[in-house]
Design a protein around this motif. Structure first.
Motif, PDB file in Angstrom:
ATOM      1  N   GLN B 319      69.655  28.751  11.666  1.00 59.38           N
ATOM      2  CA  GLN B 319      69.749  28.559  13.035  1.00 59.38           C
ATOM      3  C   GLN B 319      68.452  29.232  13.839  1.00 59.38           C
ATOM      4  O   GLN B 319      68.046  30.383  13.048  1.00 59.38           O
ATOM      5  CB  GLN B 319      70.701  28.902  13.972  1.00 59.38           C
ATOM      6  N   VAL B 320      67.932  28.896  14.542  1.00 57.09           N
ATOM      7  CA  VAL B 320      66.830  29.480  15.196  1.00 57.09           C
ATOM      8  C   VAL B 320      67.050  29.870  16.676  1.00 57.09           C
ATOM      9  O   VAL B 320      67.270  28.988  17.444  1.00 57.09           O
ATOM     10  CB  VAL B 320      65.361  28.709  15.107  1.00 57.09           C
ATOM     11  N   ALA B 321      67.148  30.876  16.778  1.00 59.91           N
ATOM     12  CA  ALA B 321      67.488  31.382  18.093  1.00 59.91           C
ATOM     13  C   ALA B 321      66.073  31.581  19.014  1.00 59.91           C
ATOM     14  O   ALA B 321      65.036  32.001  18.508  1.00 59.91           O
ATOM     15  CB  ALA B 321      68.231  32.902  18.265  1.00 59.91           C
ATOM     16  N   MET B 322      66.113  31.049  20.168  1.00 59.85           N
ATOM     17  CA  MET B 322      64.867  30.891  21.088  1.00 59.85           C
ATOM     18  C   MET B 322      65.322  31.910  22.239  1.00 59.85           C
ATOM     19  O   MET B 322      66.144  31.472  23.023  1.00 59.85           O
ATOM     20  CB  MET B 322      64.644  29.615  21.439  1.00 59.85           C
ATOM     21  N   LEU B 323      64.687  32.876  22.235  1.00 57.56           N
ATOM     22  CA  LEU B 323      64.930  34.127  23.536  1.00 57.56           C
ATOM     23  C   LEU B 323      63.913  33.337  24.496  1.00 57.56           C
ATOM     24  O   LEU B 323      62.706  33.191  24.266  1.00 57.56           O
ATOM     25  CB  LEU B 323      64.816  35.266  23.054  1.00 57.56           C
ATOM     26  N   SER B 324      64.544  33.978  25.835  1.00 65.21           N
ATOM     27  CA  SER B 324      63.434  33.504  26.764  1.00 65.21           C
ATOM     28  C   SER B 324      62.899  34.886  27.588  1.00 65.21           C
ATOM     29  O   SER B 324      63.263  35.955  27.274  1.00 65.21           O
ATOM     30  CB  SER B 324      64.096  32.807  28.051  1.00 65.21           C
ATOM     31  N   THR B 325      61.751  34.659  27.984  1.00 64.17           N
ATOM     32  CA  THR B 325      60.859  35.932  28.355  1.00 64.17           C
ATOM     33  C   THR B 325      61.140  35.879  30.018  1.00 64.17           C
ATOM     34  O   THR B 325      61.577  34.926  30.568  1.00 64.17           O
ATOM     35  CB  THR B 325      59.311  35.622  28.133  1.00 64.17           C
ATOM     36  N   GLN B 326      60.566  36.954  30.396  1.00 67.97           N
ATOM     37  CA  GLN B 326      60.668  37.127  32.082  1.00 67.97           C
ATOM     38  C   GLN B 326      59.653  37.568  32.537  1.00 67.97           C
ATOM     39  O   GLN B 326      58.702  38.536  31.842  1.00 67.97           O
ATOM     40  CB  GLN B 326      61.789  38.296  31.997  1.00 67.97           C
ATOM     41  N   VAL B 327      59.247  36.991  33.679  1.00 66.39           N
ATOM     42  CA  VAL B 327      58.228  37.576  34.346  1.00 66.39           C
ATOM     43  C   VAL B 327      58.305  38.882  35.012  1.00 66.39           C
ATOM     44  O   VAL B 327      59.170  38.981  35.830  1.00 66.39           O
ATOM     45  CB  VAL B 327      57.571  36.545  35.410  1.00 66.39           C
ATOM     46  N   LEU B 328      57.587  39.846  34.865  1.00 67.04           N
ATOM     47  CA  LEU B 328      58.081  41.214  35.567  1.00 67.04           C
ATOM     48  C   LEU B 328      56.923  41.327  36.809  1.00 67.04           C
ATOM     49  O   LEU B 328      55.616  41.285  36.389  1.00 67.04           O
ATOM     50  CB  LEU B 328      57.786  42.157  34.664  1.00 67.04           C
ATOM     51  N   PRO B 329      57.417  40.987  38.056  1.00 66.27           N
ATOM     52  CA  PRO B 329      56.448  40.729  39.192  1.00 66.27           C
ATOM     53  C   PRO B 329      55.782  42.196  39.204  1.00 66.27           C
ATOM     54  O   PRO B 329      56.129  43.487  39.028  1.00 66.27           O
ATOM     55  CB  PRO B 329      57.138  40.567  40.019  1.00 66.27           C
ATOM     56  N   GLY B 330      54.481  42.078  39.563  1.00 66.23           N
ATOM     57  CA  GLY B 330      53.671  43.280  39.943  1.00 66.23           C
ATOM     58  C   GLY B 330      52.652  42.848  41.195  1.00 66.23           C
ATOM     59  O   GLY B 330      52.878  41.912  41.758  1.00 66.23           O
ATOM     60  N   THR B 331      51.711  43.566  41.182  1.00 61.17           N
ATOM     61  CA  THR B 331      50.806  43.114  42.173  1.00 61.17           C
ATOM     62  C   THR B 331      49.262  43.060  41.733  1.00 61.17           C
ATOM     63  O   THR B 331      48.290  43.212  42.290  1.00 61.17           O
ATOM     64  CB  THR B 331      50.624  44.219  43.318  1.00 61.17           C
ATOM     65  N   SER B 332      49.187  42.789  40.500  1.00 68.22           N
ATOM     66  CA  SER B 332      47.945  42.526  39.772  1.00 68.22           C
ATOM     67  C   SER B 332      47.322  41.076  39.966  1.00 68.22           C
ATOM     68  O   SER B 332      46.167  41.149  39.323  1.00 68.22           O
ATOM     69  CB  SER B 332      48.073  43.004  38.428  1.00 68.22           C
ATOM     70  N   VAL B 333      48.144  40.317  40.399  1.00 70.40           N
ATOM     71  CA  VAL B 333      47.489  39.088  40.800  1.00 70.40           C
ATOM     72  C   VAL B 333      47.639  38.819  42.178  1.00 70.40           C
ATOM     73  O   VAL B 333      48.754  38.886  42.923  1.00 70.40           O
ATOM     74  CB  VAL B 333      48.527  37.911  40.122  1.00 70.40           C
ATOM     75  N   ARG B 334      46.339  38.312  42.741  1.00 68.35           N
ATOM     76  CA  ARG B 334      46.261  37.917  44.136  1.00 68.35           C
ATOM     77  C   ARG B 334      45.861  36.531  44.059  1.00 68.35           C
ATOM     78  O   ARG B 334      45.319  36.221  43.333  1.00 68.35           O
ATOM     79  CB  ARG B 334      45.440  39.089  44.756  1.00 68.35           C
ATOM     80  N   PRO B 335      46.044  35.957  45.203  1.00 67.97           N
ATOM     81  CA  PRO B 335      45.742  34.535  45.509  1.00 67.97           C
ATOM     82  C   PRO B 335      44.123  34.414  45.137  1.00 67.97           C
ATOM     83  O   PRO B 335      43.267  35.272  45.626  1.00 67.97           O
ATOM     84  CB  PRO B 335      45.735  34.367  46.994  1.00 67.97           C
ATOM     85  N   GLY B 336      43.853  33.363  44.575  1.00 67.59           N
ATOM     86  CA  GLY B 336      42.293  33.027  44.094  1.00 67.59           C
ATOM     87  C   GLY B 336      41.582  32.481  44.992  1.00 67.59           C
ATOM     88  O   GLY B 336      42.251  31.999  46.145  1.00 67.59           O
ATOM     89  N   PRO B 337      40.480  32.393  44.744  1.00 66.91           N
ATOM     90  CA  PRO B 337      39.310  31.681  45.863  1.00 66.91           C
ATOM     91  C   PRO B 337      39.822  30.521  46.240  1.00 66.91           C
ATOM     92  O   PRO B 337      39.582  30.120  47.461  1.00 66.91           O
ATOM     93  CB  PRO B 337      38.167  31.703  45.187  1.00 66.91           C
ATOM     94  N   ARG B 338      40.374  29.540  45.584  1.00 63.08           N
ATOM     95  CA  ARG B 338      40.811  28.120  45.928  1.00 63.08           C
ATOM     96  C   ARG B 338      42.006  28.007  46.134  1.00 63.08           C
ATOM     97  O   ARG B 338      42.615  26.859  46.379  1.00 63.08           O
ATOM     98  CB  ARG B 338      40.470  27.262  44.859  1.00 63.08           C
ATOM     99  N   SER B 339      42.749  28.820  46.779  1.00 68.52           N
ATOM    100  CA  SER B 339      44.182  28.967  46.833  1.00 68.52           C
ATOM    101  C   SER B 339      44.185  28.135  48.554  1.00 68.52           C
ATOM    102  O   SER B 339      43.295  28.564  49.212  1.00 68.52           O
ATOM    103  CB  SER B 339      44.894  30.276  47.283  1.00 68.52           C
TER     104      SER B 339
END
Lengths: 344, 344
Positions: B319-339
DNA sequence: TTGTAGGCGTTATCAG
DNA sequence: CTGATAACGCCTACAA
């Protein structure tokens, strides 16, 4: 399922002894040699290590116990050790004890129970009692990187001359005119940290200089530690004119602190390291550093152990190999404020 | 030299079978139990693994083959795997094949010859023929991190949903309004790199957007590579407004490039990573990242293998176990110019 | 529950 | 140089 020497005997019509002897490097008639080779290939035969071990009491397996697998220096040593040993037919059981003395002791026991032929250990425990089970059973031991006094004469070892390396590095700074030198050390009580600290003091003493005590920062050999330590040095009332960081992880952390504070090297601060991250060869090739010969350390340790395993019944000669370090010149150190101008 | 069950039999007056049975968890009269325990302690007895192996054909040893020991992710996996296995009495033979397919093949053979009970492999070779010797001998295999299509059904596996992870990460940027997104990838042809690339494209496709092709940089999963790749992105005629770096090593390198160029995150550039160096928890805690569950990956792989070893004679269920990932929120992403500005 | 005996696959001894 | 043969230490029917 798997083929045995009996199968080979049946096919070739030879006796077990002949086959065994040949397989172990003995001399056999060319005709039989070919016969056996063919059968081996045809049956996809390999010696059963259990049976061989039962007879010979040798597993051709070495245990390696280190404090942390995710420390560049340790990993590097493991790599070279493993390489050297595998080329000689030895497999390596790797144990990371997480800098936990209890776990370290447990692992040595585990390895002994697994019948390893020898143990390589970068010790976490400073007293060495974790190795007693191995000593009791006559399992040869080679210590790496850190010595354990109470075990002198009972084990071999490979170290670099840490004090000398540190002395050389410090001398470079002092002779460049630096006096307010920061030094970021490993944890108190750890062999290498003590030695590097001693060398630092000696270099001062030899020149009749006193150490700038405010510059001494004990840390933990981690990146985070190096980062924090450098920050601390940079935020003190009096700034150092040079900083000596005593391992690779901390050097990375410290240099990030420098770049965050936009401190230029060597214009604002001279910077010197003991080992350095691989990354720096590309990123910061001008960093002056004292380099340990990782490859030689690993190889020497492996070979020392292999020699001990050879020495069949003879009393094992324990020895400690002391490897020397090398100053890799860069341009991260410049004359300090108190340097005398040299005549050219 | 070492004590055997015969010695115990002599001392206790019991039969071999009784002792063997007790030592293997069988039931014995309390009186005899105590008798044996005492003798074991007194003689410092441990089962001879050679003899046991010869009888049972099991070494209680697992081989682990990885591309590089000095990659944080791989090392981390090895650590968790080793921990899990050791707790169950299994030792681990670690083999670093230096991302060399020939060496990888050699090592699998070496491990098979050493009679390992199973193999854990983060494959370097994409076709999987290096595992043939193990398959031939019925040695159970668990692939980690990278799948090999031709081997489907013959081996088990543990992976994370790389495409999904990459899709989530990219979505975060796209939905934040970014369009000129740089992505720093692993080597072409490496499973994870392909998957993460696919997820990146999918996220665009799902939104009817086209990928900014100039932003795609293939690198090599190393720190140096990440450093160089980020420099390249930053020196192009058109700058990205966000960069997604797809592994831990490259993230470190890339962030050093940023700090060298004095680019502020997220003011000047949004920054997102796939995994991140431990160091960053202290140094740069605001970095938004997609995290793989290292611990779960290692444990799952080890347990999958242990289960396969249990399944005595029954046909092994791969069998192949597929584990899921998790987004660890931070503040290194901010709205882009076209938001678009959101209504609250 | 306990004991006896055979064999797992090699190696090593000792004649031939 | 070759070949029978007896261990090595443990496990496992089988019998008691």
């Amino acid at each position: 399922m798997a083929a045995t020497m009996n199968d080979i005997a049946r096919i070739t019509g030879l006796g077990l002894a002949t086959i065994s002897k040949y397989l172990n490097g003995g001399n056999v008639l060319p005709r039989n040699k070919a016969l056996i080779d063919d059968a081996v290939k045809e049956l996809n035969f390999t010696v059963n290590t259990f049976a061989r071990g039962l007879k010979t009491s040798r597993s051709h397996t070495i245990g390696v116990v280190i404090p942390e697998l995710n420390f560049a220096f340790f990993t590097s040593i493991v790599t070279y050790v493993t390489d050297t040993l595998r080329k000689r037919g030895y497999a390596v059981l790797v144990c990371d004890c997480r800098t936990d003395e209890k776990l370290e002791k447990e692992m040595v026991g585990f390895l002994v129970d697994k019948r390893v032929d020898g143990i390589l250990n970068i010790p976490t425990s400073p007293n060495g009692e974790h190795l007693q089970p191995a000593l009791d059973r006559g399992v040869p031991i080679v210590l790496i990187d850190r010595m354990i006094q109470p075990l002198a004469g009972q084990v071999s070892g490979v170290i670099v001359d840490n004090a000398d390396a540190s002395r050389k590095a410090t001398a470079l700074l002092l002779d460049g005119g630096h006096r307010d030198i920061g030094i970021i050390l490993g944890p108190k009580g750890v062999y290498t940290a003590e030695q590097r600290y001693a060398g630092f003091r000696e270099a001062h003493g030899q020149r009749g200089l006193t150490v700038w005590e405010e510059g001494i920062v004990y840390s933990d050999y981690t990146m985070e530690g190096g980062y924090v330590a450098m920050k601390k040095l940079l935020s003190a009332p009096q700034l150092p004119t040079a900083v000596f960081v005593t391992n690779s992880e901390m050097t990375l952390g410290a240099s990030i602190a420098l770049s965050e504070k936009q401190i230029r090297v060597p214009e604002d601060l001279s910077f010197l390291s003991f080992d350095k991250p691989d990354l720096f060869n590309a990123l910061f090739p001008t960093l002056t550093s004292v380099q340990q010969p990782h490859n030689a350390i690993g190889e020497t340790a492996a070979n020392l152990l292999l020699n001990m395993l050879q020495a069949d019944k003879e009393p094992i000669q324990h020895q400690v190999a002391m490897l020397s370090t090398q100053v890799l010149p860069g341009t991260s150190v410049r004359p300090g404020p108190r340097s005398k101008r040299m005549t050219i």
